[in-house]
Design a protein around this motif. Structure first.
Motif, mmCIF file in Angstrom:
data_model
loop_
_atom_site.group_PDB
_atom_site.id
_atom_site.type_symbol
_atom_site.label_atom_id
_atom_site.label_comp_id
_atom_site.label_asym_id
_atom_site.label_seq_id
_atom_site.Cartn_x
_atom_site.Cartn_y
_atom_site.Cartn_z
ATOM 1 N N LEU A 17 0.628 -1.204 0.014
ATOM 2 C CA LEU A 17 -0.108 -0.008 -0.017
ATOM 3 C C LEU A 17 0.890 1.186 -0.149
ATOM 4 N N THR A 18 0.598 2.286 -0.711
ATOM 5 C CA THR A 18 1.165 3.427 -0.567
ATOM 6 C C THR A 18 0.734 4.187 0.720
ATOM 7 N N GLN A 19 1.243 5.271 1.027
ATOM 8 C CA GLN A 19 0.845 6.138 2.046
ATOM 9 C C GLN A 19 -0.490 6.612 1.887
ATOM 10 N N LYS A 20 -0.675 7.106 0.637
ATOM 11 C CA LYS A 20 -1.974 7.652 0.213
ATOM 12 C C LYS A 20 -3.236 6.727 0.641
ATOM 13 N N LYS A 21 -2.935 5.551 0.075
ATOM 14 C CA LYS A 21 -4.273 4.626 0.111
ATOM 15 C C LYS A 21 -4.216 4.165 1.583
ATOM 16 N N LEU A 22 -3.143 3.933 2.284
ATOM 17 C CA LEU A 22 -3.497 3.585 3.633
ATOM 18 C C LEU A 22 -4.126 4.726 4.455
ATOM 19 N N ALA A 23 -3.753 6.079 4.318
ATOM 20 C CA ALA A 23 -4.288 7.196 4.702
ATOM 21 C C ALA A 23 -5.796 7.133 4.563
ATOM 22 N N LEU A 26 -7.594 4.515 6.713
ATOM 23 C CA LEU A 26 -7.805 4.880 7.785
ATOM 24 C C LEU A 26 -8.614 6.127 8.219
ATOM 25 N N GLN A 27 -8.887 6.656 7.182
ATOM 26 C CA GLN A 27 -9.595 8.169 7.161
ATOM 27 C C GLN A 27 -9.037 9.145 7.950
ATOM 28 N N ILE A 28 -7.560 9.279 7.551
ATOM 29 C CA ILE A 28 -6.773 10.329 7.997
ATOM 30 C C ILE A 28 -5.857 11.071 6.818
ATOM 31 N N SER A 29 -5.314 12.009 7.125
ATOM 32 C CA SER A 29 -4.666 12.770 6.052
ATOM 33 C C SER A 29 -3.386 11.953 5.498
ATOM 34 N N HIS A 30 -2.828 12.156 4.565
ATOM 35 C CA HIS A 30 -1.712 11.360 3.851
ATOM 36 C C HIS A 30 -0.585 12.114 4.875
ATOM 37 N N LYS A 31 -0.624 13.387 4.960
ATOM 38 C CA LYS A 31 0.575 14.229 5.571
ATOM 39 C C LYS A 31 0.631 13.648 7.268
ATOM 40 N N TYR A 32 -0.472 13.388 7.981
ATOM 41 C CA TYR A 32 -0.592 12.766 9.161
ATOM 42 C C TYR A 32 0.210 11.391 9.256
ATOM 43 N N LEU A 33 -0.235 10.481 8.289
ATOM 44 C CA LEU A 33 0.334 9.360 8.313
ATOM 45 C C LEU A 33 1.756 9.582 7.984
ATOM 46 N N SER A 34 2.242 10.259 7.216
ATOM 47 C CA SER A 34 3.723 10.511 6.906
ATOM 48 C C SER A 34 4.363 10.969 8.104
#
Length: 178
Positions: A17-23, A26-34
């Motif tokens: 999974l990419t960060q974007k897909k996982l975010a 999980l219903q969170i922002s890509h930046k927050y996951l990063s």
């Protein structure tokens, strides 16, 4: 000891999974996951539960929010912040010193500039007056001009006195500034 974010990243990569897909999942922002994966932020308890459920981790593999890990991480961050603040403080001190030196130079050159312009204006006036005197008293011939030499020497004497007094004033000012 791995940080929470490192574990999440490993599980994400395993699932391809990419960060974007996982975010998104999980219903969170890509930046927050990063930020979580890089250790800049720590996920909430509810997000950790979501992540554990999403990856269907058994109890033994569950991602846990380890308080000790967080404290160590936070301490390292604070240490880095203190180092950066020290560097910033040093830079601010250098800026103050340079600003003071610049202002002193600006004041000095400003005074010199005013004196230079005053001298130029004075020279112009003297030249105009000398031309007027020569024309008025008909001092065009060489013999008449020779008679004006003592008066010119007297003028030079007075100008030298002015110069000496200005030098004394300038030297006193620079002594007070230091």
């Amino acid at each position: 000891m791995k940080l929470i974010g490192e574990n999440i990243k490993e599980y994400r990569i395993e699932k391809k999974l990419t960060q974007k897909k996982l975010a998104e999942k999980l219903q969170i922002s890509h930046k927050y996951l990063s930020d979580i994966e890089t250790g800049r932020r720590v996920p909430s308890e509810s997000l950790i539960k979501k992540i554990n459920n999403f990856f269907e981790l058994p109890k033994s593999d569950e991602i846990k929010k380890d308080a000790a890990e967080y404290i160590v991480f936070k301490t390292e961050i604070l240490r880095e912040i203190n180092k950066k603040n020290k560097v910033l403080s040093d830079i601010e001190q250098q800026i103050k010193i340079k600003k003071s030196q610049y202002e002193k130079l600006e004041r000095t050159t400003g005074v010199r500039s005013k004196i230079t312009w005053l001298c130029i204006e004075t020279q112009k006036k003297i030249a105009e007056n000398m031309t007027e005197i020569i024309a008025t008293y008909n001092l065009a011939d060489c013999e008449s001009q020779k008679l004006t030499i003592p008066a010119l020497k007297q003028l030079v004497f007075h100008l030298k006195n002015i110069e000496e007094n200005l030098i004394k004033i300038i030297n006193n000012d620079t002594l007070e500034v230091k």
